[in-house]
Every structure is written in structure tokens, then in C-alpha cells.
Design an enzyme around this catalytic site. Structure first.
Site, mmCIF file in Angstrom:
data_model
loop_
_atom_site.group_PDB
_atom_site.id
_atom_site.type_symbol
_atom_site.label_atom_id
_atom_site.label_comp_id
_atom_site.label_asym_id
_atom_site.label_seq_id
_atom_site.Cartn_x
_atom_site.Cartn_y
_atom_site.Cartn_z
ATOM 1 N N HIS A 140 5.476 5.417 -6.405
ATOM 2 C CA HIS A 140 4.474 4.718 -5.606
ATOM 3 C C HIS A 140 3.164 5.490 -5.775
ATOM 4 C CE1 HIS A 140 3.195 2.265 -2.066
ATOM 5 N NE2 HIS A 140 2.342 3.276 -1.938
ATOM 6 N N CYS A 200 -3.861 4.271 2.584
ATOM 7 C CA CYS A 200 -3.082 4.852 3.670
ATOM 8 C C CYS A 200 -4.036 5.264 4.780
ATOM 9 C CB CYS A 200 -2.269 6.059 3.205
ATOM 10 S SG CYS A 200 -1.402 6.860 4.571
ATOM 11 N N ARG A 213 2.722 -5.778 2.579
ATOM 12 C CA ARG A 213 2.951 -4.766 3.616
ATOM 13 C C ARG A 213 1.917 -3.637 3.496
ATOM 14 N NH1 ARG A 213 3.380 0.448 4.499
ATOM 15 N NH2 ARG A 213 4.589 0.676 2.602
ATOM 16 N N ASP A 214 2.010 -2.858 2.460
ATOM 17 C CA ASP A 214 1.140 -1.685 2.315
ATOM 18 C C ASP A 214 -0.318 -2.104 2.125
ATOM 19 O OD1 ASP A 214 0.032 0.767 1.785
ATOM 20 O OD2 ASP A 214 1.303 1.256 0.082
ATOM 21 N N ASN A 263 -3.958 1.536 -3.626
ATOM 22 C CA ASN A 263 -2.666 1.524 -4.308
ATOM 23 C C ASN A 263 -2.902 1.228 -5.784
ATOM 24 O OD1 ASN A 263 -0.552 1.741 -2.228
ATOM 25 N ND2 ASN A 263 -1.523 -0.073 -1.367
ATOM 26 N N HIS A 302 -1.064 6.045 -6.168
ATOM 27 C CA HIS A 302 -2.380 5.620 -5.687
ATOM 28 C C HIS A 302 -3.427 6.006 -6.720
ATOM 29 C CE1 HIS A 302 -1.729 4.997 -1.088
ATOM 30 N NE2 HIS A 302 -0.818 4.387 -1.801
#
Ligand code: MG
Length: 306
Positions: free
Chosen positions: A205, A238, A12-13, A247, A207
Site C-alpha cells: 500500500h 492519511c 474507503r481510503d 495514495n 503513497h
């Protein structure tokens, strides 16, 4: 034995932030390889309108293709009630919803105020609870906003309170632009726990935009956090945060925790092979440090035997 759990966000991300569109079969194969390596939590897609994120327009079809494996939980991001209902129809029982701790970031990302987003998230949580669905709530830009800079602790605390009241299962604290540092992470976790957020409900989460993801993960681990998001080979970033990329790489997290004697339940070689497969799907070199090192060693070995 001490252990952590990895929540894999690459389908997804990761893919949402890649320029190209990967085939549904390719995604299903990538997810199957992640599952085979031992990953038990995977955010596989997002149920948003297809025109928002064409990379994830195949959400329902993809979910139908996934291998059903005992102990494996497939998660989907849902922006609203409609998305939640589509996720439920596809057979998803674990969803993630999201908003930002920064007003400006929330507005740019979601085109709503934080207040409006909270009402929306509470609506999703209400339906999810009735349906017995497990919900994680992402709060992004907790450690800094690309537009506003420092984000006050009170912003995050207020959102956490509302999410807990609405019955959220996990709060995922997002360092959306990689601005966090280990001391800040440790302090934020400590304060949130002191204010009533159970530490086992926290996920991080992170980065690696500025090279701090691992240091931040270890700082959180030392304060009791055991759930970490990772993206295989460091895929994704993002798109709404200028300059943000990367990420935290799953292999880097698994390697580091395992090297410290902290169990992840994941076979690092199998995960690394999944990372090389994922890189082939997106068609560009991915930045994960362990990924590059593992791939380089394999290529050198192959050239010796050739
Ligand atoms: Mg991310």
C-alpha cells in the site's frame, strides 16, 4: 504471462480523506464503474462508528447497492469485532483490519498501544476464521513514521509473525507517509520473505507523497510481490499523518505495468473514465499523473471537435 492484481482503495481510503461527503448513490456508481473497468478487489467502505468517519456512515446501505459480479470481491475495513459483525450482517466476506508498526503513530491513529491493537486484531481474526471470512491485515508506517522517523524492521517482523499465527490471508505493508524508497522496499520484502512470510501473501500500500510510489512498486515487483493497492486518480491520503497526501494512483500502476507487458486485467481507458467520474464526485482536481494526462488529452480532443 506475468501479471499483478490491483486492490482499489478509493471508496474507503480515498473518500474517507476527502472533506465532503459523497452520496451513497454516487459511491455505488463509482464502484460500478471500477468493476466495469476490470478491477476485482475493491475496499468499498469501513464499518466504524458513524461519528468517527461521517464520510463512510452509509456503509451497510452502500454494500446493499453494489452490483454482484462474478469474480469481484468487495472488502470492508473493520476496526474491531463489532465492526466485523456489522460487515458480516451487510453481506461482506472480505475484511481488512489494521494497526501501525510505530507505537506513536498507532497511539495517535487508534488511541491504543501496538500491543492492545494486536490483541484486538487477533480477536477479529479469530471470529473471521470461524465465519470463513478472508482477512487482510494492514501494517502502516512500515517504511517510516512521521513522529518516530525510522521504524525498526523488528517491529514489522513481530507484527507479521502474530498476524500469520492468527491466520491472516494477506499482509498489506503500508507506506503511510510516502517515506519509503525502492532499496528499502526491496530489502524489507526480502527480509520478511526470508523470515517466513510467503511473498504471495504480501500486498503493498504505497503513497506517492514524495514521488516514489511507482519506483517502490517496481522494486517490490522485482522481489516477487504481485498485489498492489491503488486509488483511482490518486484520491486520498492519511489524515493522521501530517503532510501525507496521495495514495498511489491506480491508473499510474496499471499504465506502467501494462506498458512493461505485465497483465493487470484492467481496461485503462475505462479505469481513467472512472477516475474522471470520481473527481467529479469529490469536486476537486485529483493528482494522479496518468489521470491528468488522460483527462487533458480528452479535453483537447473535445475542444478541437467543438
Ligand atoms: Mg492510503
Amino acid at each position: 504471462m506475468s501479471s499483478i492484481s490491483l486492490y482499489e482503495v478509493s471508496p474507503r481510503d480515498g473518500l474517507q480523506n476527502e472533506a465532503g461527503v459523497v452520496s451513497t448513490e454516487g459511491k455505488a456508481e463509482m464502484i460500478a464503474r471500477l468493476v466495469a473497468s476490470g478491477v476485482q478487489d475493491i475496499e468499498v467502505t469501513s464499518f466504524v462508528r458513524a461519528r468517527w468517519i461521517p464520510q463512510l456512515a452509509d456503509a451497510a446501505e452502500l454494500v446493499r447497492m453494489l452490483p454482484r459480479v462474478e469474480g469481484v470481491r468487495y472488502w470492508a475495513l473493520v476496526p474491531n469485532r463489532v465492526g466485523l459483525e456489522r460487515a458480516l450482517d451487510s453481506g461482506i466476506h472480505h475484511v481488512a483490519t489494521f494497526l501501525s508498526a510505530s507505537e506513536t503513530h498507532n497511539k495517535k491513529n487508534l488511541n491504543r498501544t501496538v500491543r492492545e491493537s494486536l490483541a484486538n486484531v487477533e480477536e477479529v481474526l479469530g471470529v473471521a476464521r470461524d465465519e470463513g471470512v478472508v482477512v487482510r491485515g494492514y501494517i502502516s508506517t512500515v517504511f517510516g513514521c512521521p513522529y518516530e522517523g525510522n521504524v525498526p524492521f523488528e517491529n514489522t517482523q513481530r507484527i507479521v509473525e502474530r498476524l500469520l499465527e492468527a491466520g491472516v490471508d494477506t499482509v498489506a505493508l503500508g507506506d503511510t507517509t510516502g517515506m519509503g524508497n525502492p532499496r528499502q522496499v526491496a530489502e524489507l520484502v526480502t527480509r520478511l520473505v526470508a523470515e517466513g512470510l510467503p511473498v504471495e501473501r504480501i500486498a503493498l500500500h504505497l503513497h506517492d507523497t514524495r514521488g516514489t510510489a511507482l519506483a517502490n512498486a517496481l522494486a517490490a515487483y522485482d522481489r516477487g510481490v504481485r498485489h498492489f493497492d491503488g486509488s483511482v486518480a490518486g484520491m486520498g491520503g492519511c489524515p493522521y499523518a501530517p503532510g501525507a497526501s496521495g495514495n498511489a494512483a491506480s491508473e499510474d500502476l496499471v499504465y506502467t505495468f501494462e506498458a512493461m507487458g505485465i497483465h493487470t486485467g484492467i481496461d485503462l481507458d475505462a479505469l481513467s473514465a472512472a477516475g474522471v467520474f470520481a473527481e467529479g464526485l469529490v469536486g476537486r482536481e485529483l493528482p494522479g499523473r496518468f489521470h491528468l494526462s488522460w483527462k487533458g488529452a480528452r479535453e483537447r480532443a473535445a475542444s478541437r471537435t467543438a
